[in-house]
Design an enzyme around this catalytic site. Structure first.
Site, PDB file in Angstrom:
ATOM      1  N   ASN A  10      -3.821  -5.306   1.793  1.00 45.68           N
ATOM      2  CA  ASN A  10      -3.039  -6.056   0.800  1.00 45.68           C
ATOM      3  C   ASN A  10      -1.631  -6.262   1.339  1.00 45.68           C
ATOM      4  O   ASN A  10      -0.793  -5.373   1.274  1.00 45.68           O
ATOM      5  CB  ASN A  10      -3.020  -5.248  -0.516  1.00 45.68           C
ATOM      6  CG  ASN A  10      -2.180  -5.935  -1.588  1.00 45.68           C
ATOM      7  OD1 ASN A  10      -1.797  -7.093  -1.445  1.00 45.68           O
ATOM      8  ND2 ASN A  10      -1.891  -5.205  -2.660  1.00 45.68           N
ATOM      9  N   TRP A  11      -1.395  -7.462   1.860  1.00 51.09           N
ATOM     10  CA  TRP A  11      -0.107  -7.741   2.494  1.00 51.09           C
ATOM     11  C   TRP A  11       1.016  -7.975   1.479  1.00 51.09           C
ATOM     12  O   TRP A  11       2.163  -8.152   1.869  1.00 51.09           O
ATOM     13  CB  TRP A  11      -0.231  -8.972   3.403  1.00 51.09           C
ATOM     14  CG  TRP A  11      -0.932  -8.709   4.701  1.00 51.09           C
ATOM     15  CD1 TRP A  11      -1.517  -7.544   5.113  1.00 51.09           C
ATOM     16  CD2 TRP A  11      -1.115  -9.643   5.769  1.00 51.09           C
ATOM     17  NE1 TRP A  11      -2.059  -7.701   6.372  1.00 51.09           N
ATOM     18  CE2 TRP A  11      -1.828  -8.978   6.798  1.00 51.09           C
ATOM     19  CE3 TRP A  11      -0.764 -10.979   5.968  1.00 51.09           C
ATOM     20  CZ2 TRP A  11      -2.184  -9.610   7.995  1.00 51.09           C
ATOM     21  CZ3 TRP A  11      -1.111 -11.609   7.156  1.00 51.09           C
ATOM     22  CH2 TRP A  11      -1.812 -10.927   8.156  1.00 51.09           C
ATOM     23  N   LYS A  12       0.655  -8.042   0.219  1.00 49.66           N
ATOM     24  CA  LYS A  12       1.659  -8.293  -0.829  1.00 49.66           C
ATOM     25  C   LYS A  12       2.523  -9.509  -0.450  1.00 49.66           C
ATOM     26  O   LYS A  12       1.964 -10.511  -0.035  1.00 49.66           O
ATOM     27  CB  LYS A  12       2.491  -7.031  -1.070  1.00 49.66           C
ATOM     28  CG  LYS A  12       1.577  -5.828  -1.377  1.00 49.66           C
ATOM     29  CD  LYS A  12       2.305  -4.649  -1.914  1.00 49.66           C
ATOM     30  CE  LYS A  12       1.303  -3.530  -2.229  1.00 49.66           C
ATOM     31  NZ  LYS A  12       1.893  -2.398  -2.894  1.00 49.66           N
ATOM     32  N   HIS A  97      -3.697  -6.213 -10.247  1.00 52.23           N
ATOM     33  CA  HIS A  97      -2.955  -5.229  -9.452  1.00 52.23           C
ATOM     34  C   HIS A  97      -1.779  -4.703 -10.284  1.00 52.23           C
ATOM     35  O   HIS A  97      -1.184  -5.439 -11.071  1.00 52.23           O
ATOM     36  CB  HIS A  97      -2.451  -5.866  -8.157  1.00 52.23           C
ATOM     37  CG  HIS A  97      -1.853  -4.860  -7.217  1.00 52.23           C
ATOM     38  ND1 HIS A  97      -0.558  -4.406  -7.353  1.00 52.23           N
ATOM     39  CD2 HIS A  97      -2.384  -4.194  -6.171  1.00 52.23           C
ATOM     40  CE1 HIS A  97      -0.327  -3.506  -6.413  1.00 52.23           C
ATOM     41  NE2 HIS A  97      -1.415  -3.365  -5.673  1.00 52.23           N
ATOM     42  N   GLU A 167      -6.191   2.634  -8.551  1.00 53.73           N
ATOM     43  CA  GLU A 167      -4.885   2.852  -7.928  1.00 53.73           C
ATOM     44  C   GLU A 167      -3.944   3.478  -8.946  1.00 53.73           C
ATOM     45  O   GLU A 167      -3.371   2.763  -9.771  1.00 53.73           O
ATOM     46  CB  GLU A 167      -4.274   1.525  -7.490  1.00 53.73           C
ATOM     47  CG  GLU A 167      -5.046   0.768  -6.455  1.00 53.73           C
ATOM     48  CD  GLU A 167      -4.138  -0.217  -5.722  1.00 53.73           C
ATOM     49  OE1 GLU A 167      -3.874   0.010  -4.537  1.00 53.73           O
ATOM     50  OE2 GLU A 167      -3.667  -1.176  -6.353  1.00 53.73           O
TER      51      GLU A 167
END
Ligand code: PGA
Length: 253
Positions: A10-12, A97, A167
């Site tokens: 997840n490169w955000k 998220h 998460e």
């Protein structure tokens, strides 16, 4: 997906230019292609998704969008649609998220996004997790509500097609991941909840863990946390760290 484990990178909102994204992609691709035990799913920013996915001719890497609005098109300035994500060759969609929920995304939004992703042939990765933990175990009720909403519009026959990424918000961006033992306990709870809501096929649910995953804890979490994959933030945008992480899973997982 034939590989034993799944790692979502997840490169955000990184990196700041397409040029850098291409460089990071190239490094990630080389790492991913060497690791037979790991399926790597790359979630770049929405702007970088299409150039990267269309330039990639290989088969090993798959793509995810970090967020999208349900449906195909409409008057929603600044949004991208699930239909556009499908068209960009992504096969996965992150839904709910913690960093989206923090900015106002509700459980009902996740319900619509999960259903829309499935309708478009994408695999939704529903992110759930409590902000805080207390000894009284309220976090289980909190996660149950998130699961219940996210799966509410899912046909029981397709429930196992949704992936769940647990998460805990307190572990995201922190120094320390949750212990595999606590993850194991949570995985049992998640599976039980989905079986209760949607029937026996819920047993086949794929569960991932995310929050401060790094080269030190990745393999352990996969071996003892009752999860098939990891959702990785910071360590996925540092090629050296990511290479060590994948290598450790490949060797020890
Ligand atoms: P982190 O982020 O690995 O940097 O803790 C995980 C995530 O938010 O998906």
């Amino acid at each position: 997906m034939a590989a034993k484990y799944i790692v979502v990178a997840n490169w955000k909102m990184h990196p700041s230019t397409l040029r850098e994204a291409r460089k990071l992609f190239d490094a990630t691709r080389k790492i991913a292609e060497k690791a037979s035990k790991v399926s790597t799913i790359l979630a770049p920013s929405s702007l970088h998704l299409l150039p990267l996915s269309s330039e990639y001719k290989g088969k090993k890497l798959q793509f995810a969008a970090q967020n999208a609005r349900e449906g195909d098109e409409g008057a929603f300035t600044g949004d991208i649609s699930v239909g556009q994500v499908e068209d960009s060759k992504a096969e996965y969609l992150l839904v709910g998220h913690a960093e989206r929920r923090e900015r106002g995304e509700t459980n009902d939004d996740t319900r619509q996004k999960v259903a829309s992703a499935l309708a478009h042939g994408l695999t939704p990765i529903l992110c759930v997790g409590e902000r805080v933990r207390s000894a009284s175990g309220e976090h289980f009720t909190f996660v149950r509500e998130q699961l219940k909403a996210g799966f509410q519009s899912v046909d029981p026959n397709t429930a196992h097609k949704v992936m769940v990424a647990y998460e805990p918000v307190w572990a995201i961006g922190s120094e320390e991941a949750m212990s595999p033992r606590s993850m194991h306990e949570m995985a049992i709870f998640i599976r039980k909840t989905i079986v209760e809501l949607h029937g026996a096929k819920g047993e086949k649910l794929k569960i991932l863990y995310g929050g401060a995953v790094n080269q030190e804890n990745a393999a352990h979490m996969l071996l003892y946390g009752d999860v098939v994959g990891l959702l990785v933030g910071r360590a996925s945008v540092d090629p050296k760290e990511f290479a060590l992480l994948i290598e450790s899973v490949q060797q020890n997982g």
